[in-house]
Scaffold this motif. Structure first.
Motif, short mmCIF file in Angstrom:
data_model
loop_
_atom_site.label_atom_id
_atom_site.label_comp_id
_atom_site.label_asym_id
_atom_site.label_seq_id
_atom_site.Cartn_x
_atom_site.Cartn_y
_atom_site.Cartn_z
N THR A 1 0.83 -1.21 0.00
CA THR A 1 0.00 0.00 0.00
C THR A 1 0.85 1.26 0.00
O THR A 1 1.97 1.27 0.52
CB THR A 1 -0.92 0.03 1.23
OG1 THR A 1 -0.13 0.16 2.42
CG2 THR A 1 -1.76 -1.25 1.31
N ILE A 2 0.30 2.28 -0.61
CA ILE A 2 0.93 3.60 -0.61
C ILE A 2 -0.18 4.64 -0.59
O ILE A 2 -1.26 4.42 -1.17
CB ILE A 2 1.85 3.78 -1.84
CG1 ILE A 2 2.68 5.07 -1.72
CG2 ILE A 2 1.06 3.77 -3.13
CD1 ILE A 2 3.78 5.18 -2.79
N VAL A 3 0.04 5.74 0.07
CA VAL A 3 -0.96 6.79 0.17
C VAL A 3 -0.66 7.88 -0.86
O VAL A 3 0.46 8.39 -0.93
CB VAL A 3 -1.01 7.40 1.59
CG1 VAL A 3 -1.95 8.60 1.63
CG2 VAL A 3 -1.45 6.34 2.60
N HIS A 4 -1.68 8.19 -1.65
CA HIS A 4 -1.57 9.26 -2.65
C HIS A 4 -2.38 10.46 -2.18
O HIS A 4 -3.55 10.32 -1.80
CB HIS A 4 -2.11 8.78 -4.00
CG HIS A 4 -2.37 9.89 -4.98
ND1 HIS A 4 -1.35 10.70 -5.48
CD2 HIS A 4 -3.53 10.34 -5.54
CE1 HIS A 4 -1.89 11.58 -6.30
NE2 HIS A 4 -3.19 11.39 -6.35
N ARG A 5 -1.77 11.62 -2.22
CA ARG A 5 -2.45 12.86 -1.85
C ARG A 5 -2.61 13.74 -3.09
O ARG A 5 -1.62 14.14 -3.69
CB ARG A 5 -1.68 13.60 -0.75
CG ARG A 5 -1.72 12.89 0.59
CD ARG A 5 -0.86 13.55 1.65
NE ARG A 5 -1.09 12.97 2.96
CZ ARG A 5 -0.55 11.82 3.39
NH1 ARG A 5 0.27 11.15 2.59
NH2 ARG A 5 -0.84 11.34 4.59
N GLY A 6 -3.86 13.99 -3.46
CA GLY A 6 -4.13 14.79 -4.66
C GLY A 6 -5.20 14.13 -5.50
O GLY A 6 -5.73 13.06 -5.17
N ALA A 7 -5.55 14.78 -6.61
CA ALA A 7 -6.57 14.25 -7.51
C ALA A 7 -6.08 12.96 -8.14
O ALA A 7 -4.88 12.74 -8.31
CB ALA A 7 -6.89 15.28 -8.59
N MET A 8 -7.04 12.10 -8.50
CA MET A 8 -6.66 10.82 -9.09
C MET A 8 -6.05 11.00 -10.49
O MET A 8 -5.37 10.10 -10.98
CB MET A 8 -7.87 9.89 -9.14
CG MET A 8 -8.33 9.43 -7.76
SD MET A 8 -6.98 8.70 -6.79
CE MET A 8 -6.69 7.18 -7.68
N ASP A 9 -6.28 12.13 -11.13
CA ASP A 9 -5.60 12.41 -12.39
C ASP A 9 -4.08 12.49 -12.20
O ASP A 9 -3.32 12.37 -13.15
CB ASP A 9 -6.10 13.73 -12.99
CG ASP A 9 -7.50 13.61 -13.55
OD1 ASP A 9 -7.94 12.47 -13.78
OD2 ASP A 9 -8.17 14.65 -13.74
N ASP A 10 -3.66 12.70 -10.94
CA ASP A 10 -2.25 12.91 -10.63
C ASP A 10 -1.64 11.71 -9.90
O ASP A 10 -0.64 11.83 -9.23
CB ASP A 10 -2.13 14.17 -9.77
CG ASP A 10 -0.71 14.70 -9.69
OD1 ASP A 10 0.06 14.48 -10.64
OD2 ASP A 10 -0.37 15.32 -8.67
N ALA B 1 -14.42 18.57 -1.47
CA ALA B 1 -14.84 19.11 -2.76
C ALA B 1 -13.64 19.45 -3.64
O ALA B 1 -13.68 19.29 -4.86
CB ALA B 1 -15.72 20.34 -2.55
N ASP B 2 -12.57 19.93 -3.03
CA ASP B 2 -11.34 20.24 -3.76
C ASP B 2 -10.58 18.94 -3.99
O ASP B 2 -9.97 18.38 -3.06
CB ASP B 2 -10.49 21.23 -2.96
CG ASP B 2 -9.22 21.64 -3.69
OD1 ASP B 2 -8.95 21.10 -4.79
OD2 ASP B 2 -8.48 22.49 -3.15
N ARG B 3 -10.58 18.45 -5.23
CA ARG B 3 -9.97 17.15 -5.52
C ARG B 3 -8.47 17.13 -5.30
O ARG B 3 -7.89 16.07 -5.11
CB ARG B 3 -10.30 16.73 -6.95
CG ARG B 3 -11.79 16.54 -7.18
CD ARG B 3 -12.08 15.90 -8.51
NE ARG B 3 -13.51 15.64 -8.66
CZ ARG B 3 -14.02 14.76 -9.50
NH1 ARG B 3 -13.23 14.07 -10.29
NH2 ARG B 3 -15.31 14.56 -9.56
#
Length: 275
Positions: A218-227, A259-261
């Protein structure tokens, strides 16, 4: 009167373009010298030239431009044409923005090559979980194919659950699998954790399924899924460097979805086994 060269300079167009407009009857010169064939234009014709260029830049064909300028298109029809073109341009801008985000993600992934943060990836057992989900099919696993499928599925899912009296009890979970028809198509599952019994939710098209436990990197991604690309490729490099292999598609667990992706927090859970 202006020569064709001067008129082209004032109008910021080429002489060749003016000759073409003359040939197709879109903008004739005020006067053509019968002896030399030289074209001469009046200052008032700049107004028509400006309209031609503006309409052409909006994407209208030269035939449509001529119809508009010669008033063969009524005001209501023109408004409809402009609304349609506005929608097309907005769609093109959205697509270009999405492509730019993907390019920036790809560049960040390139920039991170050779850097292997040891504490970013965690191996753990993901427990069994029950999710209510809707499914759809995407043409491929590429972001431009997944996004238009999974977004509408989630927009549909939550109102259906609310109407059926089923309350989410945990995070959203998106998962993927190869489509039965093959050809690179992907079945997209847009789900959310619930405590309802497994099976179809009456009258909704939603199905509650029990997902079994599995071993995951597992890894945690912070930000929109486009990124998400840099995080996904960091995970892939870690697996290769530490003797693991992927045994399926990554699962996306939505830990925080404001709300802010750009402020989203998503855990990527890759099913793995020792290589």
């Amino acid at each position: 009167m202006f020569t064709i060269g001067d008129f082209a300079r004032y109008g910021r167009v080429s002489r060749r373009m003016l000759r073409h407009y003359d040939a197709i009857g879109l903008l004739h010169p005020d006067r053509t010298d019968p002896a030399t064939g030289y074209r001469f234009y009046g200052a008032a014709q700049l107004a028509r030239l400006n309209r031609i260029i503006a309409l052409k830049d909006l994407g209208f064909t030269l035939q449509q431009v001529r119809d508009v300028l010669d008033e063969r298109v009524g005001p209501e029809e023109l408004r409809g044409m402009l609304r349609l073109r506005r929608a097309e341009l907005a769609e093109a801008v959205a697509a270009a923005t999405a492509r730019l985000a993907q390019v920036e993600a790809r560049l960040r992934s390139i920039e991170s090559e050779g850097h292997m943060p040891a504490d970013d990836v965690v191996i753990k057992t993901v427990p069994a979980v029950r999710v209510a989900e809707l499914t759809g099919t995407a043409a491929s696993y590429e972001p431009q194919d997944i996004g238009p499928v999974i977004g509408p599925l989630y927009e549909e899912l939550f109102p259906l659950l609310e109407g059926a009296g089923v309350r989410p009890t945990g995070p959203g979970i998106a998962r993927y699998e190869d489509a039965p028809e093959g050809g690179g198509a992907i079945v997209v599952h847009a789900g959310v954790t619930v405590s309802a019994p497994a099976g179809p939710v009456a009258g909704t098209g939603v199905r509650v399924v029990e997902l079994p436990p599995f071993e995951a990197a597992t890894i945690v991604h912070r930000g929109a899924m486009d990124d998400v690309l840099p995080a996904a490729q960091t995970l892939a490099r870690w697996l290769d460097a530490n003797g693991y292999r992927s045994t399926g598609y990554v699962r996306e667990v939505n830990l925080e979805c404001p709300a802010d992706r750009s402020q989203w927090v998503t855990e990527l859970q890759e099913p793995v086994a020792k290589a």
